[in-house]
Scaffold this active site. Sequence first.
Site, PDB file in Angstrom:
ATOM      1  N   GLY A 292       1.283   2.538  -6.264  1.00 24.42           N
ATOM      2  CA  GLY A 292       1.369   1.733  -7.466  1.00 24.42           C
ATOM      3  C   GLY A 292       2.626   0.987  -7.502  1.00 24.42           C
TER       4      GLY A 292
ATOM      5  CD  GLN B 252       5.339  -0.157  -4.352  1.00 18.99           C
ATOM      6  OE1 GLN B 252       5.442  -1.433  -4.483  1.00 18.99           O
ATOM      7  NE2 GLN B 252       4.312   0.414  -4.335  1.00 18.99           N
TER       8      GLN B 252
ATOM      9  CG  ASP C 291       4.727   1.201 -21.052  1.00 17.55           C
ATOM     10  OD1 ASP C 291       3.996   0.178 -21.683  1.00 17.55           O
ATOM     11  OD2 ASP C 291       4.850   0.763 -19.974  1.00 17.55           O
TER      12      ASP C 291
END
Length: 444
Positions: free
Chosen positions: A24, A30, A138
Site C-alpha cells: 500500500g 509507502q 481517519d
Amino acid sequence: MHIAPLSPDDPSELGGYELLGRIGQGGMGQVYLGESPGGEPAAVKVIKPSIVDSETRLRFTQEVEILKTIWGARIAALLDADPEADPPWLATEYVEGLDLSRHVASHGPLDALLTASLGATLAEALATVHKQGLLHRDLKPANVLLGPNGPKVIDFGLAVFAESSVSLTAANTVVGTPSCMPPEQANGEKPLTPAVDVYALGAVLLFASTGHAPYRADNIHLLFHQVVDASIAPDLSGAPEELVSLLTAMLAHRPQDRPALDDVIRRCRALIEARGLKVAQARRRLTNFTAAPAHVLDELLAVDRPATPGSTARARAGVAEVPAGRGEPEALAPEAAQQEPGGFRPDRQEPEPPRTPPMPPAPVPRPTDPRLLFARIDTPTLPPAGTTTDEAAVKPDLSRPSTRPAGRSGGGRSSAPRRSLRHSAQARITAQRLREAYAANSPF
C-alpha cells in the site's frame, strides 16, 4: 491481498525487517510487507524522504511514543519504530486479509446482522483508543482489515502524524478522507472530539451494508460542499431497515447529536440478540464470512524468491509454508510429494516392496463377552513346533472367563510379580518380527 514487487528504488531491508513487497501507499509514504529475522510478518511503513526534516522527525518521535500506548485485540499493534532512521519507519502487526473496501467490492455488502457485529467490534476498538486520549481521525473502509481472527483497525500512526504536521495543517488545508469525514473536520474546526470517529464509523457501516458512502459527487469540491451543508442529508439508500435509525444518529450533522460509542455497541447488540444470537456468535459468523482463505506469503508476491534450505526441507516433507496464526500447514499436491524420494504422506498408500517380509501375528480380537474386558492377561502359550504364526494367534479361553480386575489372582493378592503381554516371550517374538518388517520397508 495483492502484494506488488519492490521497485529498484525500494530498500530491501529496514530495521532488521526484510522487505518482501509493496502492500500500500499514501500521501505520507509507502507500506511494505516485511519479515522479521524470526519469520514474523509485519507491515513496515516508511515516511517519504521529501517531507522529512528536523521538525518532522521530532513530531514523528512524539507520535511514535503516543502509539505505544494504544492497545486492544482489534487494533494492529505497533511492533517497532525508528524515527531517527533515514528514512523514518515504523512496523506494525501484519493482518492477512482484504480490507473492508475490497471485500465489499469483491463479495458485495454485508447483511444487517454482520454489519451490526462489525459495528459492535469497531465501536469497542475505538472506545479503547479514546481511553488513551487519542482519536483515529481517519477511519474508513480501507483502514478496516478483515483478518483471520476478526476485523482490526489500522493506520493510527500515519493518521495522527498527518494531523500534527505543519505542512499539512496550513490554512485552508484539511486532512482526512472526505467520503467519511464529519462536517466539523471538513470545516477545519479545532479541537476535534470523539464524535469525529463516531461519524466515520457510521460512514464505514453504511458502506459495509450498501457499498456506498454518505455523500457522492463527481469532484472533491462538490463533495465537501455536501458534507458541510446541514440541509443535505446523507444518502442512506439501500441500508437495512434495522440499521437506518442507528446510521442516521451516527451521521448527524452536529457532533452533540451523535450517540456515544457505548450506545452504538448497545444498539448493535440489541439487533444481534433480536435475531436470537449472542454477540460472540455473530462475531464468529462475521469472521467466517469475511476471512480470506489461508495463503502462502510467497504465492502473494508478484516475484519469485530464492529457495531457502528451510523451505526446501518443508517442501520435501509435503508441507506448505503459511503465515503466523493461519492454522495448520496445507499439504502439497500428491504429485509434488511423490516426486521426492522417501517423502512421507500419511494419506497415501506406499507401494509394496519387491520382497515380502515376514508378517507379524494377527492382532488378538477384542472379546465380545463383557466379562472378558476385566480378565487377567497371563503369559500365552507358545505355538508348537511346525505351526505358523497365524495359527498360533493367542486366543482367550472363553470356557473359564474371569471377572476379577486385572492384577488380582485367586482369593488374594498374587505373590509373584504380574507379567503382561509386553514382557512375555510371544511379545518379544512379535517385536523382533516387527523390527524385521520395518527394516525391509524402510527407504534408508
